[in-house]
Enzyme design. Structure first.
Site, mmCIF file in Angstrom:
data_model
loop_
_atom_site.group_PDB
_atom_site.id
_atom_site.type_symbol
_atom_site.label_atom_id
_atom_site.label_comp_id
_atom_site.label_asym_id
_atom_site.label_seq_id
_atom_site.Cartn_x
_atom_site.Cartn_y
_atom_site.Cartn_z
ATOM 1 N N ASP A 106 1.339 -1.059 0.177
ATOM 2 C CA ASP A 106 0.028 0.117 -0.020
ATOM 3 C C ASP A 106 1.235 0.870 -0.255
ATOM 4 O O ASP A 106 1.840 1.339 0.431
ATOM 5 C CB ASP A 106 -0.544 0.144 1.579
ATOM 6 C CG ASP A 106 -1.923 -1.046 1.389
ATOM 7 O OD1 ASP A 106 -2.572 -1.526 0.229
ATOM 8 O OD2 ASP A 106 -2.345 -1.478 2.621
HETATM 9 N N1 URA Z 1 -1.067 -6.097 3.816
HETATM 10 C C1 URA Z 1 -1.530 -4.803 3.890
HETATM 11 O O1 URA Z 1 -2.395 -4.396 4.678
HETATM 12 N N2 URA Z 1 -1.200 -3.661 3.139
HETATM 13 C C2 URA Z 1 -0.006 -3.937 2.540
HETATM 14 O O2 URA Z 1 0.893 -3.120 1.809
HETATM 15 C C3 URA Z 1 0.595 -5.439 2.658
HETATM 16 C C4 URA Z 1 -0.257 -6.592 3.315
#
Ligand code: URA
Length: 250
Positions: A106
């Protein structure tokens, strides 16, 4: 991802000859794509997918690149962003090949991200039937009870179904700030999975960092920095994906 280019350009980039000479080679019938002779200009191919040969000898495809990055928070995991935000490509100075992220992190997640131009490698590591472990440090608001962490460990219901069993343990508890950092290892890669798992036990993730992918860890790699993987590390990741496939195969 497919990238079609004119054959003479591919040949020239592979160091066969100048682009004009390569056009002559094509017209003379010396060039084959996937075993078929091409004698006209304007034909396109993808060197990552198609087998291209000159006088019966395959040309070398684009060099395969495997990179590990310590991604910063506030950087988008894609090659381009229409909104003009910083992307991971901005943090790869010196890499001229087009590389793509192996799975995503993310915008607000930091830590270990792999990038490559080897589509087969990326598919192998991200395919849902290959359960490559990914470990995160998730700092959450409040201090979750052991019983809540156990729920995450066993599998918890999310809107897209139950999660697979995970490994979960306390990493750090700060009672003054009323925060805890939990180490969590998951074997899947659903969208925003870790954040959603903690939301499901009513703890908001306030910081998320991936610290391990397969056997790879960040070690001394600085924030926002990258390094090439060694051939051994690449092989280990491949065999890890194959191994976990066999173990979990029904
Ligand atoms: N899980 C999440 O919630 N975000 C990420 O970026 C990776 C795994």
């Amino acid at each position: 991802m497919k990238a079609l280019e004119r054959l003479q350009k591919i040949l020239a980039q592979a160091g066969i000859a100048s682009r004009r000479k390569c056009e002559e080679l094509i017209l003379s019938g010396a060039v084959e794509v996937n075993g078929e002779k091409v004698t006209t200009l304007g034909v396109k191919a993808d060197p990552a997918v198609d087998t291209i040969a000159v006088n019966g000898r395959p040309i070398k495809g684009e060099k395969k690149i495997y990179v590990m990055m310590n991604k910063l928070k506030g950087v988008i995991t894609s090659a381009k962003d229409p909104q003009g935000r910083k992307t991971v490509t901005d943090f790869l100075p010196g890499i001229k090949e087009r590389v793509y992220p192996v799975g995503r992190l993310d915008y607000d997640t930091e830590g270990l991200l792999l990038l490559t131009n080897d589509g087969e490698f990326a598919n192998l590591l991200t395919h849902p039937k290959h359960h490559v472990p990914k470990t995160y440090h998730a700092t959450v608001k409040g201090v979750p009870h052991g019983s809540a962490l156990e729920q995450l460990q066993k599998g918890i219901k999310l809107e897209d179904g139950m999660t697979a069993p995970a490994e979960v343990e306390y990493h750090d508890v700060d009672t003054e700030k009323n925060e805890a950092t939990i180490t969590i290892t998951i074997y899947e890669g659903r969208n925003r999975q870790v954040r959603r798992m903690f939301e499901a036990i009513n703890h908001k993730v306030i910081r998320l960092k991936r610290v391990r992918f397969g056997e790879l860890t960040l070690q001394t790699l600085g924030r926002g920095k990258y390094r090439h993987l060694t051939p051994q590390e690449v092989d280990e990741l491949k065999s890890e994906a194959m191994k976990t496939h066999k173990v979990h195969k029904k």
